[in-house]
Design a protein around this motif. Structure first.
Motif, short mmCIF file in Angstrom:
data_model
loop_
_atom_site.label_atom_id
_atom_site.label_comp_id
_atom_site.label_asym_id
_atom_site.label_seq_id
_atom_site.Cartn_x
_atom_site.Cartn_y
_atom_site.Cartn_z
N ILE A 64 -3.80 0.85 5.78
CA ILE A 64 -4.21 2.12 6.37
C ILE A 64 -3.52 3.22 5.55
CG2 ILE A 64 -4.23 3.55 8.44
CD1 ILE A 64 -3.55 -0.18 8.70
N ASP A 65 -4.32 4.16 5.03
CA ASP A 65 -3.77 5.16 4.12
C ASP A 65 -4.45 6.52 4.35
OD1 ASP A 65 -2.57 6.52 2.09
OD2 ASP A 65 -3.16 5.15 0.50
N PRO A 66 -3.67 7.53 4.81
CA PRO A 66 -2.27 7.43 5.22
C PRO A 66 -2.13 6.63 6.51
CG PRO A 66 -3.15 9.63 5.63
CD PRO A 66 -4.20 8.91 4.88
N ASN A 67 -0.96 6.04 6.64
CA ASN A 67 -0.77 5.12 7.76
C ASN A 67 -0.57 5.87 9.06
OD1 ASN A 67 -0.51 2.73 9.14
ND2 ASN A 67 1.59 2.35 8.51
N ASN A 68 -1.19 5.38 10.09
CA ASN A 68 -0.97 5.81 11.45
C ASN A 68 -0.15 4.70 12.12
OD1 ASN A 68 -1.16 6.56 14.18
ND2 ASN A 68 -3.28 5.86 14.39
N PRO A 69 1.17 4.95 12.35
CA PRO A 69 1.78 6.22 12.72
C PRO A 69 2.71 6.87 11.69
CG PRO A 69 3.12 4.44 13.53
CD PRO A 69 2.00 3.81 12.77
N THR A 70 3.05 6.22 10.59
CA THR A 70 4.19 6.67 9.78
C THR A 70 3.85 7.78 8.79
OG1 THR A 70 3.78 5.04 8.03
CG2 THR A 70 5.17 4.34 9.89
N GLY A 71 2.56 7.93 8.45
CA GLY A 71 2.17 8.91 7.44
C GLY A 71 2.36 8.42 6.01
N PHE A 72 2.79 7.17 5.82
CA PHE A 72 2.96 6.64 4.46
C PHE A 72 1.61 6.64 3.73
CE2 PHE A 72 2.61 2.99 1.57
CZ PHE A 72 3.59 3.36 0.64
N THR A 73 1.62 7.06 2.47
CA THR A 73 0.37 7.15 1.72
C THR A 73 0.57 6.81 0.25
OG1 THR A 73 -1.48 8.59 1.15
CG2 THR A 73 0.69 9.64 1.29
N LEU A 74 -0.47 6.26 -0.34
CA LEU A 74 -0.57 6.06 -1.78
C LEU A 74 -1.57 7.03 -2.39
CD1 LEU A 74 -0.65 2.14 -1.94
CD2 LEU A 74 1.32 3.64 -2.24
N LEU A 75 -2.09 7.96 -1.58
CA LEU A 75 -3.13 8.88 -2.05
C LEU A 75 -2.58 10.04 -2.88
CD1 LEU A 75 -5.33 9.00 1.17
CD2 LEU A 75 -6.00 8.08 -1.06
N ASP A 76 -1.28 10.28 -2.82
CA ASP A 76 -0.67 11.31 -3.65
C ASP A 76 -0.65 10.82 -5.10
OD1 ASP A 76 0.89 13.25 -4.84
OD2 ASP A 76 2.38 13.28 -3.24
N LYS A 77 -0.98 11.72 -6.01
CA LYS A 77 -1.04 11.33 -7.43
C LYS A 77 0.28 10.75 -7.92
CE LYS A 77 -3.28 12.92 -11.65
NZ LYS A 77 -3.97 14.07 -12.31
N LYS A 78 1.39 11.15 -7.29
CA LYS A 78 2.70 10.57 -7.66
C LYS A 78 2.72 9.06 -7.39
CE LYS A 78 5.23 13.32 -5.09
NZ LYS A 78 4.35 14.41 -4.61
N ASN A 79 1.85 8.60 -6.49
CA ASN A 79 1.81 7.18 -6.14
C ASN A 79 0.60 6.46 -6.73
OD1 ASN A 79 4.14 7.44 -4.49
ND2 ASN A 79 2.88 8.23 -2.82
N LYS A 80 -0.04 7.09 -7.71
CA LYS A 80 -1.25 6.50 -8.30
C LYS A 80 -0.95 5.14 -8.92
CE LYS A 80 -4.93 7.46 -11.64
NZ LYS A 80 -5.44 8.41 -12.67
N GLN A 81 0.17 5.02 -9.59
CA GLN A 81 0.52 3.75 -10.21
C GLN A 81 0.74 2.68 -9.15
OE1 GLN A 81 0.65 3.04 -13.69
NE2 GLN A 81 0.58 0.99 -12.77
N SER A 82 1.29 3.06 -8.02
CA SER A 82 1.48 2.11 -6.91
C SER A 82 0.13 1.58 -6.44
CB SER A 82 2.22 2.79 -5.75
OG SER A 82 3.52 3.14 -6.12
N PHE A 83 -0.83 2.48 -6.29
CA PHE A 83 -2.16 2.06 -5.86
C PHE A 83 -2.80 1.15 -6.91
CE2 PHE A 83 -6.80 2.78 -5.44
CZ PHE A 83 -6.97 2.30 -4.15
N GLU A 84 -2.64 1.51 -8.18
CA GLU A 84 -3.20 0.68 -9.24
C GLU A 84 -2.57 -0.71 -9.25
OE1 GLU A 84 -2.52 3.16 -12.64
OE2 GLU A 84 -4.48 4.17 -12.45
N ASN A 85 -1.27 -0.79 -8.94
CA ASN A 85 -0.62 -2.10 -8.88
C ASN A 85 -1.16 -2.93 -7.72
OD1 ASN A 85 0.97 -1.50 -11.09
ND2 ASN A 85 2.73 -0.83 -9.88
#
Length: 405
Positions: free
Chosen positions: A156-177
């Motif tokens: 779930i992105d961003p996660n409900n309830p924590t708000g954790f996300t991989l959608l920020d460009k700073k986390n693009k490499q994380s999403f690609e991994n």
């Protein structure tokens, strides 16, 4: 007070609808903005217009507006998106496919438990995927390799309830991994993007086109989008399901077993709401949530509730209980006695409920006057808790009685 036994968070939310201070469900309960009121005035016009326009034209106009406003136009190549009445119905379609193929799933924990409930009722074998396994970019691939033994990953992105996300460009490499792992090990990647609209025009987040990465990788994927959490439209909503080309034919067969079409009227007036938000850069939603988030941070400063700082500013606050002798279940019961409804964190940790007893979730998408009153009442109750915190004190019982009356 006799405590009702609830089986899931949605049953809590149904009960919360009876309360003036309902901070349980994450649906939008705020009033219309000035520009949205202008759309409301046009509802008869939009209704009659919807009678005259072909369904396919309304489908296409809505879909293209939504994905272009979200700046994820790669999802339109091709535009084979399936429309649903609600995100939960789209999730049921996904679950049907998983059941048909006898696939197993690693589901993110914590998450809103209706995802777990839908999959569980379909008897899909489930394993927990701890959110922290996705927190460190350079460890994600190995973490998944060591922990994921199922056929599919559901995040779930961003996660409900924590708000954790991989959608920020700073986390693009994380999403690609994450995508690379799923491709290398032939996993289906399922993503619930229902809260992603809240990240639009967030000054602290730079979004990128995740669908471009999904398409170019060749990974098998399913992605759910939704309007119901963002716009104050009294639950007249549309959800979308986009899947990879190699899954589309089978998924479309399941889809048409359930749905002919969604309401042309809802498509028409929702398109107007999305265009309005683009015109005003999501200001009404963003300002309301920012105001209410500031209120909750200030009111609970130096209290036993610590407001977590989310990476993605979604429409809920995830609050950690700093007092070790107080559980989420007990705090939720005390607040409910006082006429205030929040959600206990135990249900979000669907595999390990005890871990969630350290948290409560508070919905932010409420009119600010109602929200301020409710948060102030919560702080009053917190201030009167006994040092033992095992039961409400006589003073608290008296105060709660006054609040109820």
């Amino acid at each position: 007070m006799n405590q009702i036994k609830f089986e899931d968070l949605t049953q809590h939310e149904v009960q919360a609808l009876k309360h003036k201070y309902n901070f349980a469900d994450a649906h939008t309960h705020q009033s219309q903005s000035i520009s949205q009121l202008e759309i409301v005035k046009r509802l008869p016009e939009l209704w009659l217009e919807s009678e005259k326009i072909k369904q396919e034209v309304l489908n296409t106009r809505f879909i293209e507006t939504f994905y272009k406003v979200r700046k994820i136009e790669s999802a339109l190549m091709p535009n084979n998106i399936m429309l649903h009445y609600a995100a939960s119905i789209a999730t049921i379609q996904v679950a049907n496919f998983l059941l048909k193929k006898r696939l197993t799933v690693s589901l993110l924990e914590p998450c809103f438990d209706n995802l777990y409930e839908i999959l569980m009722h379909m008897e899909i074998p489930l394993s927990p995927l701890k959110e922290e396994l996705l927190h460190e970019e350079d460890k994600i691939y190995e973490n998944l390799k060591n922990h994921v033994k199922t056929d599919a990953i559901f995040i779930i992105d961003p996660n409900n309830p924590t708000g954790f996300t991989l959608l920020d460009k700073k986390n693009k490499q994380s999403f690609e991994n994450l995508v690379r792992f799923c491709k290398d090990y032939d996993k289906i990647l399922i993503i619930d993007y229902c809260f992603a609209n809240f990240l639009m025009n967030d000054e602290e987040i730079e979004l990128y086109d995740t669908y471009k990465i999904l398409r170019e990788s060749g990974v098998k994927y399913m992605a759910i989008e939704d309007t119901g959490k963002t716009w104050p439209i009294q639950d007249a909503k549309i959800a979308m399901l986009k899947v990879s080309d190699n899954l589309y034919d089978e998924m479309y067969s399941i889809y048409t077993a359930y749905i002919l079409n969604v309401s042309p009227f809802i498509l028409n007036f929702l398109t107007e709401y999305i265009k309005d938000s683009q015109r005003y850069q999501f200001t009404s939603t963003k300002n309301l949530l920012n105001t209410n988030r500031k209120i909750i941070e200030e009111i609970f400063d130096n209290s036993i509730l610590k407001i977590q700082k989310p990476k993605g500013k979604v429409s809920v606050a995830w609050c950690e209980i700093m007092e070790p002798n107080l559980t989420a279940t007990e705090l939720q019961r005390i607040l409910c006695t006082g006429g205030i409804y929040v959600l206990p964190g135990s249900y979000f940790f669907w595999y390990n409920p005890a871990q969630g007893e350290r948290y409560i979730r508070i919905a932010l998408a409420r009119n600010t006057d109602n929200f301020l009153e409710g948060m102030s009442l919560i702080r009053q109750i917190l201030n009167q808790l006994d040092t033992t915190l095992s039961l409400p004190s006589l003073a608290i019982e008296t105060e709660l009685s006054l609040i109820r009356n």
